[in-house]
Design an enzyme around this catalytic site. Structure first.
Site, short mmCIF file in Angstrom:
data_model
loop_
_atom_site.label_atom_id
_atom_site.label_comp_id
_atom_site.label_asym_id
_atom_site.label_seq_id
_atom_site.Cartn_x
_atom_site.Cartn_y
_atom_site.Cartn_z
N LYS A 128 0.91 -1.30 -0.16
CA LYS A 128 0.19 0.00 -0.06
C LYS A 128 0.89 1.23 -0.09
CE LYS A 128 -4.37 1.01 0.32
NZ LYS A 128 -5.53 0.46 -0.15
N ASP A 168 -7.34 4.17 -4.33
CA ASP A 168 -7.85 4.26 -2.82
C ASP A 168 -8.45 5.48 -2.75
OD1 ASP A 168 -7.92 2.17 -0.69
OD2 ASP A 168 -7.43 3.94 0.36
P1 NDP Z 1 -13.38 7.66 -2.11
O1 NDP Z 1 -12.24 8.48 -2.18
O2 NDP Z 1 -13.87 7.25 -3.76
O3 NDP Z 1 -14.56 7.96 -1.46
C1 NDP Z 1 -14.24 8.03 -0.18
C2 NDP Z 1 -15.51 8.37 0.65
O4 NDP Z 1 -15.03 8.18 2.17
C3 NDP Z 1 -15.74 9.82 0.62
O5 NDP Z 1 -17.44 9.90 0.41
C4 NDP Z 1 -15.16 10.43 1.72
O6 NDP Z 1 -15.99 11.63 2.14
C5 NDP Z 1 -15.56 9.40 2.66
N1 NDP Z 1 -14.65 9.69 3.70
C6 NDP Z 1 -13.31 9.59 3.70
N2 NDP Z 1 -12.72 9.97 4.80
C7 NDP Z 1 -13.69 10.05 5.68
C8 NDP Z 1 -13.83 10.25 7.17
N3 NDP Z 1 -12.62 10.52 7.66
N4 NDP Z 1 -15.01 10.33 7.71
C9 NDP Z 1 -16.08 10.14 7.22
N5 NDP Z 1 -16.24 9.94 5.70
C10 NDP Z 1 -14.92 9.75 4.88
O7 NDP Z 1 -12.77 6.22 -1.83
P2 NDP Z 1 -13.14 4.43 -2.21
O8 NDP Z 1 -14.59 4.59 -2.26
O9 NDP Z 1 -12.10 4.18 -3.34
O10 NDP Z 1 -12.51 4.05 -0.71
C11 NDP Z 1 -13.36 3.89 0.49
C12 NDP Z 1 -12.92 2.88 1.23
O11 NDP Z 1 -12.59 1.48 0.84
C13 NDP Z 1 -11.38 3.01 1.99
O12 NDP Z 1 -11.46 2.40 3.27
C14 NDP Z 1 -10.77 2.22 0.95
O13 NDP Z 1 -9.45 1.71 1.63
C15 NDP Z 1 -11.54 0.74 0.66
N6 NDP Z 1 -11.37 0.18 -0.45
C16 NDP Z 1 -11.34 0.69 -1.68
C17 NDP Z 1 -11.09 -0.16 -2.96
C18 NDP Z 1 -11.14 0.60 -4.22
O14 NDP Z 1 -10.94 -0.34 -4.99
N7 NDP Z 1 -11.17 1.78 -4.52
C19 NDP Z 1 -10.98 -1.51 -2.52
C20 NDP Z 1 -10.99 -1.89 -1.41
C21 NDP Z 1 -11.28 -1.01 -0.26
P3 NDP Z 1 -15.35 13.01 1.70
O15 NDP Z 1 -15.36 13.20 0.39
O16 NDP Z 1 -15.90 13.88 2.49
O17 NDP Z 1 -13.89 13.07 1.96
O1 2IT Z 2 -7.96 -1.77 -0.33
C1 2IT Z 2 -7.97 -2.11 -1.64
O2 2IT Z 2 -7.91 -3.07 -2.06
C2 2IT Z 2 -7.69 -1.11 -2.81
N1 2IT Z 2 -7.47 -0.09 -2.79
C3 2IT Z 2 -7.51 -2.00 -4.33
C4 2IT Z 2 -6.15 -2.40 -4.48
C5 2IT Z 2 -5.90 -2.89 -5.56
O3 2IT Z 2 -4.59 -3.07 -6.10
O4 2IT Z 2 -6.85 -2.74 -6.59
#
Ligand code: NDP
Ligand code: 2IT
Length: 450
Positions: A128, A168
């Site tokens: 990461k 992420d």
């Molecule tokens: P995005 O940046 O697309 O969205 C993040 C969302 O979470 C936004 O709505 C943001 O709000 C909110 N957020 C972030 N920080 C906070 C906080 N401190 N309190 C409340 N809301 C918060 O990210 P993703 O959707 O890609 O990721 C979301 C989660 O999923 C993370 O934990 C990530 O590690 C996990 N994840 C992502 C993957 C991927 O493929 N993208 C794969 C697996 C897991 P705001 O805009 O107001 O900051």
């Molecule tokens: O937390 C996660 O699994 C991700 N942000 C996606 C990682 C990836 O390599 O697709």
């Protein structure tokens, strides 16, 4: 001499060395409780000192990103890439740009990623990276300039067979495009060094949707194991980013009623449930709008609650999809009081240790992100294999593969959970996921020697 290990011994060792790294210690603790008994029962694991080696990252790269913004001012950010464990394949995991990013956060995410990647059954190690750069409110040009400066340093540490970053929090298609462009210019190579790329330059269909869709496919598998379906279930979702919105979209398609979305400023409540077109609109707008949820409220879809979280809303299923430690003990209790019977994590480690305990002690279904959000990295794995073949598969083929991967992760976790169940026969998906992933990584480590 075999290294007999117990929970206290290894945890104390890590706690002494990394006392300030709270998130890292939290993630390790959660896994150790389940895997130490498996380790202690296996002579080969003990001979190879697997647990201690698996808890420590193989390599941590720190770099400073000094860059000149579009107004000519110098800015300085901190950045890291944690290459946690590469026995299963090249290091693989996302990049996060957020002011809360620090070494502890990235070490927890890299550690979790190894277990998640192992569960997918694809040959990927775990890593990461990211930076404390805050992209919120910045111009497109500043985002590009930052991404280019970040990649100028990162590029020497990654490669299609070495380490393959992805997105992420705050790193989506736009950022991956800029990062990839800089890598290509510097290396004169068109290779699958990042996943989540645009469809025109080596990206894969379904990668954008995969984490959220995968979460719902996993939820369906859990429903199936409990002789029920998603049809008619009330679902509380937190977050309003990539994972949350695609989970909401698929849940609605499966007949569920999604009643909340949230972000760092509050949550949006829609008692009758968001429509498919609300979510489609939000998916289009969320990367450009300053608050897609208050925009949705203005369009007549829901009521906005500032500075509140959605956990006290009545529901059958809760899907925390925003960030780590967003759901605490009191939130867990509120969910139980309101009849919630399943919690599946879309985010990484969104539930605090105490919240997890509340769910498990009460006997409701709790699934950790390393199992239920693995669809994103699984599709990344499929993007890597398409890149290696210079091919691009059809969306429906990839969606079917995603469904079958999520089903098989569910089956692996369920099998281990049943094997380790106590007298009450509670299906502990966390234990199942930790043990199933651990066995795969530990066997690979033993096979590769010290
Ligand atoms: P995005 O940046 O697309 O969205 C993040 C969302 O979470 C936004 O709505 C943001 O709000 C909110 N957020 C972030 N920080 C906070 C906080 N401190 N309190 C409340 N809301 C918060 O990210 P993703 O959707 O890609 O990721 C979301 C989660 O999923 C993370 O934990 C990530 O590690 C996990 N994840 C992502 C993957 C991927 O493929 N993208 C794969 C697996 C897991 P705001 O805009 O107001 O900051
Ligand atoms: O937390 C996660 O699994 C991700 N942000 C996606 C990682 C990836 O390599 O697709």
């Amino acid at each position: 001499m075999p290294n007999e290990s117990n929970f206290d011994e290894i945890y104390d060792f890590l706690n002494t060395k990394f006392e300030s790294e709270k998130e890292y210690l939290q993630a390790v603790r959660e896994v150790l409780e389940d895997i130490v008994p498996i380790y202690n029962a296996n002579e080969a694991y003990k001979q190879a000192d697997i647990v201690r080696r698996l808890c420590l990252p193989e390599r941590v790269i720190y770099f400073t990103v000094s860059w000149v913004n579009s107004e000519g001012t110098v800015e300085v950010n901190q950045a890291w890439r944690v290459q946690h464990n590469g026995v299963m394949g090249p290091y693989k995991g996302g990049l996060r740009f957020h002011p809360t990013v620090n070494l502890s956060v990235l070490k927890f995410l890299a550690f979790e990623q190894c277990f998640k990647n192992a569960l997918t059954g694809l040959p990927m190690g775990g890593g990461k990276g990211g930076s404390d750069f805050n992209p919120k409110g910045r111009s497109d040009r500043d985002i590009m300039l930052f991404c280019q400066a970040f990649m100028r340093e990162l590029q020497r540490h990654i490669g299609a067979n070495t380490d393959i970053p992805a997105g992420d929090i705050n790193v989506g298609a736009r950022e991956i495009g800029y990062l990839y462009g800089e890598y290509r210019r510097l290396n004169n190579k068109f290779e699958g060094v990042l996943t989540g790329k645009g469809l025109e330059f080596g990206g894969s269909y379904i990668r954008t949707e995969a984490t959220g869709f995968g979460l719902i496919y996993f939820t369906e598998a859990v429903c199936d194991a409990n002789d029920t379906t998603l049809e008619g279930k009330r679902v509380v979702v937190s977050g309003a980013g990539n994972v949350a919105l695609h989970a909401a979209k698929k849940a609605i398609q499966k007949g569920a009623t999604v009643v909340t979305l949230s972000n760092s400023r509050g949550f949006l409540f829609c008692d009758k449930g968001f429509s498919e077109s609300d979510i489609a609109w939000a998916i289009d707008a969320h990367t450009t709008s300053s608050n897609v949820l208050t925009d949705l409220e203005s369009k007549g879809s829901g009521v906005w609650f500032s500075d509140k979280t959605p956990w006290h809303v009545k529901c059958d299923i809760a899907l925390p999809c925003a960030t780590q430690n967003e759901l605490h003990e009191k939130d867990a209790k509120a969910l139980l009081e309101n009849g919630c019977s399943m919690v599946l994590e879309g985010a990484n480690m969104p539930c605090s240790n105490n919240a997890q305990e509340v769910f498990i002690d009460s006997g409701i279904t709790y699934v950790p992100g390393k199992a239920s959000n693995a669809g994103g990295v699984a599709l990344s794995g499929l993007e890597m294999s398409q890149n290696a073949q210079f091919s691009q598969h059809e969306a429906d083929v990839l969606d079917n593969e995603l469904q079958s991967i999520m089903k098989s992760i569910h089956a692996r976790c369920l099998e281990e959970a049943k094997r380790s169940a106590g007298k009450d026969n509670y299906i502990n998906y966390m234990k199942g996921a930790n043990i199933a992933a651990f066995r795969r990584i530990a066997d690979a480590m033993v096979a590769q020697g010290v």
